[in-house]
Design a protein around this motif. Structure first.
Motif, mmCIF file in Angstrom:
data_model
loop_
_atom_site.group_PDB
_atom_site.id
_atom_site.type_symbol
_atom_site.label_atom_id
_atom_site.label_comp_id
_atom_site.label_asym_id
_atom_site.label_seq_id
_atom_site.Cartn_x
_atom_site.Cartn_y
_atom_site.Cartn_z
ATOM 1 N N ARG A 24 1.128 -1.636 0.172
ATOM 2 C CA ARG A 24 0.143 0.005 -0.279
ATOM 3 C C ARG A 24 0.902 1.593 0.408
ATOM 4 O O ARG A 24 1.716 0.932 0.559
ATOM 5 C CB ARG A 24 -0.600 -0.223 1.240
ATOM 6 C CG ARG A 24 -1.955 -0.960 0.886
ATOM 7 C CD ARG A 24 -2.958 -0.846 2.622
ATOM 8 N NE ARG A 24 -4.026 -2.014 2.238
ATOM 9 C CZ ARG A 24 -3.635 -3.184 2.873
ATOM 10 N NH1 ARG A 24 -2.367 -3.098 3.645
ATOM 11 N NH2 ARG A 24 -4.332 -3.897 2.828
ATOM 12 N N GLU A 25 0.818 1.816 -0.832
ATOM 13 C CA GLU A 25 1.131 3.733 -0.639
ATOM 14 C C GLU A 25 0.724 4.627 -0.543
ATOM 15 O O GLU A 25 -0.690 4.345 -0.178
ATOM 16 C CB GLU A 25 1.134 4.117 -2.101
ATOM 17 C CG GLU A 25 2.770 2.539 -2.876
ATOM 18 C CD GLU A 25 2.152 2.802 -4.886
ATOM 19 O OE1 GLU A 25 2.620 4.137 -5.355
ATOM 20 O OE2 GLU A 25 2.045 2.034 -5.552
ATOM 21 N N ALA B 11 5.967 7.795 2.861
ATOM 22 C CA ALA B 11 5.088 9.362 1.805
ATOM 23 C C ALA B 11 4.622 9.583 0.634
ATOM 24 O O ALA B 11 5.138 8.748 -0.327
ATOM 25 C CB ALA B 11 6.610 10.128 2.137
ATOM 26 N N GLY B 12 4.819 10.280 -0.052
ATOM 27 C CA GLY B 12 4.108 10.245 -1.453
ATOM 28 C C GLY B 12 4.865 10.382 -2.265
ATOM 29 O O GLY B 12 5.409 9.646 -3.690
ATOM 30 N N CYS B 14 9.418 9.884 -3.107
ATOM 31 C CA CYS B 14 10.416 9.866 -2.302
ATOM 32 C C CYS B 14 11.392 10.609 -1.639
ATOM 33 O O CYS B 14 12.120 10.569 -1.093
ATOM 34 C CB CYS B 14 11.113 8.647 -2.531
ATOM 35 S SG CYS B 14 11.615 8.558 -4.578
ATOM 36 N N GLU B 15 11.762 11.154 -2.776
ATOM 37 C CA GLU B 15 12.958 12.551 -2.618
ATOM 38 C C GLU B 15 12.530 13.225 -1.353
ATOM 39 O O GLU B 15 13.130 13.559 -0.581
ATOM 40 C CB GLU B 15 13.878 12.999 -3.629
ATOM 41 C CG GLU B 15 15.003 13.818 -2.949
ATOM 42 C CD GLU B 15 15.190 14.385 -4.659
ATOM 43 O OE1 GLU B 15 14.778 14.158 -5.432
ATOM 44 O OE2 GLU B 15 16.081 15.410 -4.102
ATOM 45 N N SER B 16 11.226 13.654 -1.714
ATOM 46 C CA SER B 16 11.011 14.609 -0.248
ATOM 47 C C SER B 16 10.869 14.033 0.363
ATOM 48 O O SER B 16 10.772 14.041 2.202
ATOM 49 C CB SER B 16 9.225 15.498 -0.008
ATOM 50 O OG SER B 16 9.169 15.392 -2.077
ATOM 51 N N GLY B 17 10.131 12.699 1.081
ATOM 52 C CA GLY B 17 9.575 11.648 2.236
ATOM 53 C C GLY B 17 11.196 11.105 2.287
ATOM 54 O O GLY B 17 11.151 11.496 3.777
ATOM 55 N N VAL B 18 12.271 11.089 1.698
ATOM 56 C CA VAL B 18 13.753 10.654 2.459
ATOM 57 C C VAL B 18 13.853 12.458 3.189
ATOM 58 O O VAL B 18 15.084 12.327 4.463
ATOM 59 C CB VAL B 18 14.390 10.672 1.402
ATOM 60 C CG1 VAL B 18 16.350 10.474 1.353
ATOM 61 C CG2 VAL B 18 14.164 9.090 1.266
ATOM 62 N N THR B 144 10.273 5.224 1.658
ATOM 63 C CA THR B 144 9.106 5.956 1.786
ATOM 64 C C THR B 144 8.070 5.324 1.228
ATOM 65 O O THR B 144 7.026 5.621 1.871
ATOM 66 C CB THR B 144 8.794 7.390 1.891
ATOM 67 O OG1 THR B 144 9.334 7.476 0.319
ATOM 68 C CG2 THR B 144 10.186 8.012 2.592
ATOM 69 N N LEU B 145 8.102 4.457 -0.279
ATOM 70 C CA LEU B 145 6.842 3.994 -0.732
ATOM 71 C C LEU B 145 6.437 2.726 0.018
ATOM 72 O O LEU B 145 5.579 2.263 -0.190
ATOM 73 C CB LEU B 145 8.213 3.080 -1.748
ATOM 74 C CG LEU B 145 6.592 2.706 -2.907
ATOM 75 C CD1 LEU B 145 6.064 3.795 -3.823
ATOM 76 C CD2 LEU B 145 7.582 2.042 -3.800
ATOM 77 N N MET B 146 7.304 2.083 0.960
ATOM 78 C CA MET B 146 6.417 0.840 1.263
ATOM 79 C C MET B 146 5.929 0.561 2.968
ATOM 80 O O MET B 146 6.510 1.745 3.576
ATOM 81 C CB MET B 146 7.747 -0.176 1.831
ATOM 82 C CG MET B 146 9.220 -0.037 0.511
ATOM 83 S SD MET B 146 8.136 -0.608 -0.776
ATOM 84 C CE MET B 146 7.513 -2.534 -0.379
#
Lengths: 140, 333
Positions: A24-25, B11-12, B14-18, B144-146
């Motif tokens: 799930r994303e 996060a929506g 990857c890079e901004s979540g990281v 952040t995708l997982m």
């Protein structure tokens, strides 16, 4: 409205006609009542259709190149490149040789004369044995 | 053996979540939309001469790496960024930095990422994830995708850090080394908005920004006639994949950006930004409607359900909306 990042994301109920349900994303949503919100769910079915389109296209390209190999118009390098979803510039980068050499290696005549060490490198990138590279299993 | 206390948050993007998760680790609370907005991540470009997976490249974001680089720089955060020729050096440095107590952001290719969802395992070299420890050749990863924390072996990690082809990561690793105590993020927010506004409406080049969306609309009208229905639907699908799939949180980052504008409005005490955030939210929903209608053309072969002219008209409407929004944003003080 508040900041969506500070709230725990809602879990949205899952849809039955999904193709991909591995992970799930997190997605953002907006409506004028609730403002911006976050929710964790699978990709919605419409977007899963477009993911599948790309895999179907890859499968079709593989089938086409397989036919070319069978009638002697392309070498197994072309087939295995498609199989691991690469294109010439990327394969050339992995092989550390020029693009035109990779392209030449896709001709059956040239392929027969490739040096063993180059062949071994291809096999390593394709994650197969040199024998499988010389003779893919769809060739009788 | 190192295992840092790391809070995993999805996060929506990857890079901004990281970027957010790394800054949070160092005690600086910032949201994902803020990291994205200050990093000036939003963009649009359509590059028909650059083919990716057999179709023209469409992008809804800036160059990889820019969000972290920009956000840290504008916030006065000191960060280290390295790339390496030699994989062993890159792994030694990673171990060293982890042992000093810093979680590390990595740029990686997704094809050989063992924990990655299979449907996304294509050769995509612009993914970002965080390493927060290692033990006996196993590395602890927060992606952040997982949904959950994951692990990867030394060998696999080398492989994904040295994926080749377009945007090859070359072992790129990055981490904040010093985060100041009292950061006033307001100037960084204003600069980030200005930068994005300039990218979207201030550069006189037809393939990027709001103009780029119009250009894509023009090309789209000719796809069916010039390429045939099958290829036209594949080209359309490629635009939609870039818009909805590769970690955009939906609608090509337009939702994240709207959330950023809303937060910026409160922070800067500028109510007009809230109005624009609502317009951006509506605009994001328009993008989503576009992808919803467009996806019907990608379902089966044969006659498209939606005419390409109709879809192109939607894009023109979106381009007009974005032009209006960013022309206003360009005037921010």
């Amino acid at each position: 409205m508040g900041n969506p990042d500070n709230k725990a994301p809602d879990k949205v109920t899952d849809d039955k006609d999904l193709i991909y349900t591995y992970n799930r994303e997190l997605f953002y949503h907006f409506d004028r009542e609730k403002g911006f919100t976050q929710a964790v769910h699978y990709q919605n079915p419409d977007n899963q259709v477009i993911i599948k389109q790309s895999w179907d296209a890859a499968e079709q390209r593989l089938e086409e190149v397989k036919q070319l190999v069978l009638i002697g118009k392309a070498s197994p390098v072309a087939y295995y490149m498609e199989k691991i979803l690469m294109e010439v510039p990327m394969l050339a980068a992995y092989m550390e040789i020029s693009k035109w050499r990779v392209k030449r290696h896709m001709k059956p005549g040239v392929f027969k004369k490739i040096k063993p060490e180059i062949l071994a490198r291809y096999a390593e990138i394709f994650e197969i044995s040199v024998d499988q590279l010389r003779k893919p299993d769809f060739i009788k | 053996m190192v295992k840092l206390e790391f809070e995993h948050r999805q996060a929506g993007h990857c890079e901004s979540g990281v970027t957010r998760n790394l800054l949070n680790y160092h005690g600086f609370r910032i949201t994902e939309p803020m990291a994205f907005g200050i990093g000036a991540g939003l963009f649009f470009s359509y590059l028909p001469f650059l083919k990716m997976q057999h179709a023209p490249t469409t992008s809804f974001r800036v160059w990889p790496g820019q969000v972290f680089d920009r956000a840290t720089k504008e916030l006065g955060v000191k960060a280290a960024i390295h790339t390496f020729r030699n994989p062993k050096d890159s792994m030694d440095k990673l171990n060293e930095v982890l042992e000093q107590g810093y979680p590390v952001g990595l740029q990686v290719g997704t094809f050989h990422l063992p924990f990655f969802p299979p449907e996304y395992r294509m050769h995509y070299n612009m993914h970002n994830m965080i390493v927060y420890g290692h033990n006996n050749g196993t590395y602890f990863i927060s992606d952040t995708l997982m949904e959950n924390l994951v692990e990867i072996t030394y060998e696999d990690l080398v492989r994904v850090r040295y994926a080749k082809g377009a945007f090859a990561p070359q072992g790129r690793m990055y981490y904040p080394t010093f985060v100041p105590k009292d950061i006033d993020i307001r100037p960084a927010v204003i600069k980030g908005i200005r930068k994005t506004a300039n990218n979207m409406v201030g550069i006189p080049f037809p393939l990027i920004g709001a103009k780029g969306i119009r250009y894509l609309a023009g090309r789209m009208r000719k796809w069916e006639k010039n390429l045939g229905p099958e290829k036209a639907s594949y080209y359309l699908g490629q635009v939609l994949r870039m818009e909805e799939e590769v970690g955009t949180a939906g609608a090509g980052f337009r939702f994240i950006y709207g959330a950023f504008l809303e937060e910026a409005s409160t922070l800067l005490n500028q109510p007009w930004l809230r109005e624009l955030s609502i317009e951006m939210g509506d605009n994001a929903n328009k993008w989503r409607e576009f992808s919803y209608l467009g996806s019907r053309n990608c379902k089966k072969r044969g006659k498209p359900e939606q005419s390409y002219d109709f879809l192109a008209d939607m894009l023109l409407e979106i381009a007009n909306r974005e032009e209006k929004i960013f022309k206003k944003l360009a005037l921010i003080k």
